[in-house]
Structure formats: structure tokens, C-alpha cells
Scaffold this active site. Structure first.
Site, PDB file in Angstrom:
ATOM      1  CG  HIS A 261       3.661   4.705   8.696  1.00  0.00           C
ATOM      2  ND1 HIS A 261       3.903   5.495   7.592  1.00  0.00           N
ATOM      3  CD2 HIS A 261       3.130   3.546   8.212  1.00  0.00           C
ATOM      4  CE1 HIS A 261       3.538   4.850   6.502  1.00  0.00           C
ATOM      5  NE2 HIS A 261       3.068   3.664   6.853  1.00  0.00           N
TER       6      HIS A 261
ATOM      7  NE  ARG B 162      -3.731  -2.145   2.541  1.00  0.00           N
ATOM      8  CZ  ARG B 162      -3.522  -3.463   2.479  1.00  0.00           C
ATOM      9  NH1 ARG B 162      -2.295  -3.922   2.419  1.00  0.00           N
ATOM     10  NH2 ARG B 162      -4.540  -4.300   2.469  1.00  0.00           N
ATOM     11  CB  THR B 163       3.417   2.535   2.347  1.00  0.00           C
ATOM     12  OG1 THR B 163       2.590   2.219   3.468  1.00  0.00           O
ATOM     13  CG2 THR B 163       4.098   3.863   2.590  1.00  0.00           C
TER      14      THR B 163
ATOM     15  CE  LYS C  61      25.711  -6.187  -5.391  1.00  0.00           C
ATOM     16  NZ  LYS C  61      26.009  -5.507  -6.668  1.00  0.00           N
TER      17      LYS C  61
ATOM     18  NE  ARG D 259       7.007   1.053   5.176  1.00  0.00           N
ATOM     19  CZ  ARG D 259       5.763   0.578   5.260  1.00  0.00           C
ATOM     20  NH1 ARG D 259       5.518  -0.703   5.099  1.00  0.00           N
ATOM     21  NH2 ARG D 259       4.754   1.387   5.502  1.00  0.00           N
TER      22      ARG D 259
END
Length: 320
Positions: free
Chosen positions: A136, A58-59, A86, A108
Site C-alpha cells: 500500500h 479514506r483511500t 458478471k 485497490r
């Protein structure tokens, strides 16, 4: 319009007028998104990079769609295949991105504070799409817009936030935002999923779902975040649903016009009964998804305005 922030890292730094400014602009974008032609040039000529160190549907989709509708060049960075895997440090990643001269960076990350660290190392506007258990902010803002559209206001409402409070950045951001807007807040859930010192946050804390929902205007259910749990926080999903899952019997304790929310993804039959989730008279879960695109458009628009103004001032000083 009152919005002075350079980044959107959390709700905590925002003053109530800034929250109202963003929500008012988001209302305009709700209308734009319902038209046949959904495009604006607010971010024309700008580059947006979405960097998700945690999986999201969704985000990430919402931010991508928001950027494209505003006219930005949008790039989704595949972190799973990036140099981070890496061994590259977060700071080196920030410096690499900075060399590409992005204008907006959406991040995020599973670690609290990581997005703030990135913001200190880049010359663009940074939006926090969720960092660990910290915040958030755009989720809280879209929740606020959903509530305001359904109830006509944000102040003097009784909002019950139910479930896995301890692991939820959504809960934290909503507590901050709704507290700033003078709503009455209740936290409901098992003691094992309640953050330490919850009673000292200026909220009411309940372990009994029926008692906590009494007279609530808004019922906000939360997802059980098993990926953040490292022990036995609940006896079983069946027992959890029996005591803290939202069904018709428990919802009857709230006001007759109470709305039901959930940030998604939902675990039907664990956090919420599917019939309640799909009830068009009570559930505003799909409205939350729609408001998410509009809120993220508004946030990026406002940050882009501030970024342009900042760059304009710097250019003027350089010429002087």
C-alpha cells in the site's frame, strides 16, 4: 526533481531520492490544501479512473479529492455493479478501460499482484491503492510525510510497528520505506500475527509490548484485519487489548515525545485506547488523513509529468 517511475505499484522499486522528491512535492500540496482556493491545473485535461475492488472510505475519498484538486476528470468505477461481477476477467477489464484512454488508473484489489497485472495491460499510469497483503505504497508515503513533519527527519528514528503484521500491506510498505531511509524498525505482536521469517527482515521482533516500545520515537498501531484471517489468531479481543492494545501505561515506555499513528479505521478499545487516539499532544492520526491527500496529489502529479514526457517522445519519434 528525481522521480523516474512510470507507475506507483509499490515502495520496493523506489530509490531514496525518489521518495524524498515525492515527499518534498507533497509538502507544497499540504500548503495548497490549506488555502481557501485549493485547486491546481497539474492534471488539467487528464482522466483519472478509481477502481476499487475492496471497500474503502479514506483511500478512495483521498484519491478522488486529490484528482479533482489537480484538475483531472475523475470517475469512480462501481466495481460491485461492473462486468467483473458478471465474470469478466481482470485482463478484459483492463483492455476495456484502456480503450477509454485514461491517463491515471487508481486500483485497490484483494489479490496480491493484481495491480501489477493491470499495469502491464494499459497505456496509462497506474497507482496501487492496496493489493492483498502485498503493498500500500501511498499509505507508507503519507506515514513518512507525517513522521518527517513531526520529527524533522526520517533517518535514525526508532519506529515500532504493532499488531497484525502478518496480514498488513501497510506494515510491509512501511518496512520497505523506513528501511530505505535508515530508521531502526521493531515489530511487536503475537507470534500468530507475525509473518514467517520476520526476524530475517533486518528488524527487531518482540512479543512483549512493553519491551518493544522501550525508547521508541514512533508508535504505529495496526488494525486487526479479521477479513483476512481464516482461523483463531487471537484468544479474544479483550485479551488482545490487554497484551497488545496501546494504552497510557504501555505508551509510557516510549520516548516522552513519541508520536502515535494508526492507518485507520481504528477499533477503539481493541488496538488503541480512545483517549490515546484523541490526544492532540501524542496522536498524529488526523495528520495522517490530511497528509494522504497531499501525498496522492504529489504522486499523481509526478506520474503525469512522466507520462506526458513519454508521450511527447513517442510523438517525436513518430514524426521523425
Amino acid at each position: 526533481m528525481t522521480f523516474r517511475a512510470r507507475h506507483l505499484l509499490g515502495i520496493e522499486p523506489l530509490a531514496p531520492p525518489e521518495i524524498t522528491t515525492l515527499l518534498d512535492l507533497a509538502e507544497d500540496y499540504v500548503e495548497l490544501n490549506r488555502r481557501t482556493v485549493k485547486h491546481s491545473d497539474a492534471l488539467a485535461g487528464m482522466t483519472q479512473i478509481n477502481m476499487f475492488f475492496e471497500n474503502s472510505t479514506r483511500t478512495q475519498a483521498s484519491f478522488e479529492l486529490a484528482g479533482k484538486r489537480l484538475g483531472a476528470d475523475v470517475m469512480n468505477m462501481a466495481v460491485a455493479h461492473s462486468s467483473v461481477k458478471k465474470g469478466e476477467t481482470l485482463i478484459d477489464t483492463a483492455l476495456t478501460l484502456n480503450a477509454m484512454h485514461p491517463d491515471l488508473l487508481v486500483v485497490r484489489h484483494p489479490q496480491s499482484g493484481a495491480v501489477n497485472l493491470l499495469a502491464e495491460k494499459v497505456n496509462c499510469a497506474v497507482l496501487n491503492a492496496g493489493d492483498g497483503r502485498h503493498e500500500h505504497p501511498t499509505q507508507a508515503l503519507l506515514d513518512a510525510l507525517t513522521i518527517r513533519r513531526a520529527k524533522g527527519r526520517l533517518h535514525r528514528l526508532t519506529v515500532a510497528i504493532c499488531g497484525d503484521i502478518a496480514h498488513s500491506r501497510v506494515a510491509r510498505s512501511n518496512l520497505l520505506l523506513l528501511g530505505k531511509m535508515e530508521s531502526r524498525l521493531r515489530l511487536i505482536g503475537p507470534a500468530t500475527l507475525m509473518p514467517p521469517g520476520a526476524a530475517d527482515l533486518g528488524v527487531e521482533v518482540f512479543e512483549d509490548m512493553n519491551e518493544g516500545l522501550e525508547g521508541a520515537d514512533v508508535v504505529m498501531m495496526l488494525r486487526l484485519q479479521r477479513e483476512r484471517m481464516d482461523g483463531g489468531f487471537i484468544p479474544s479481543e479483550r485479551e488482545y487489548y490487554h497484551r497488545w492494545g496501546l494504552d497510557a501505561e504501555k505508551l509510557a515506555r516510549a520516548k516522552p515525545d513519541a508520536i502515535v499513528m494508526h492507518p485507520g479505521p481504528m477499533n477503539r478499545g481493541v488496538e488503541i485506547d480512545g483517549t490515546i487516539a484523541d490526544d492532540i499532544n501524542r496522536s498524529v492520526i488526523q495528520d495522517q488523513v490530511e497528509m494522504g491527500v497531499a501525498v496522492r496529489m504529489a504522486a499523481m502529479d509526478l506520474l503525469a509529468r512522466n507520462l506526458r514526457a513519454e508521450r511527447g517522445r513517442a510523438a517525436a519519434e513518430q514524426m521523425a
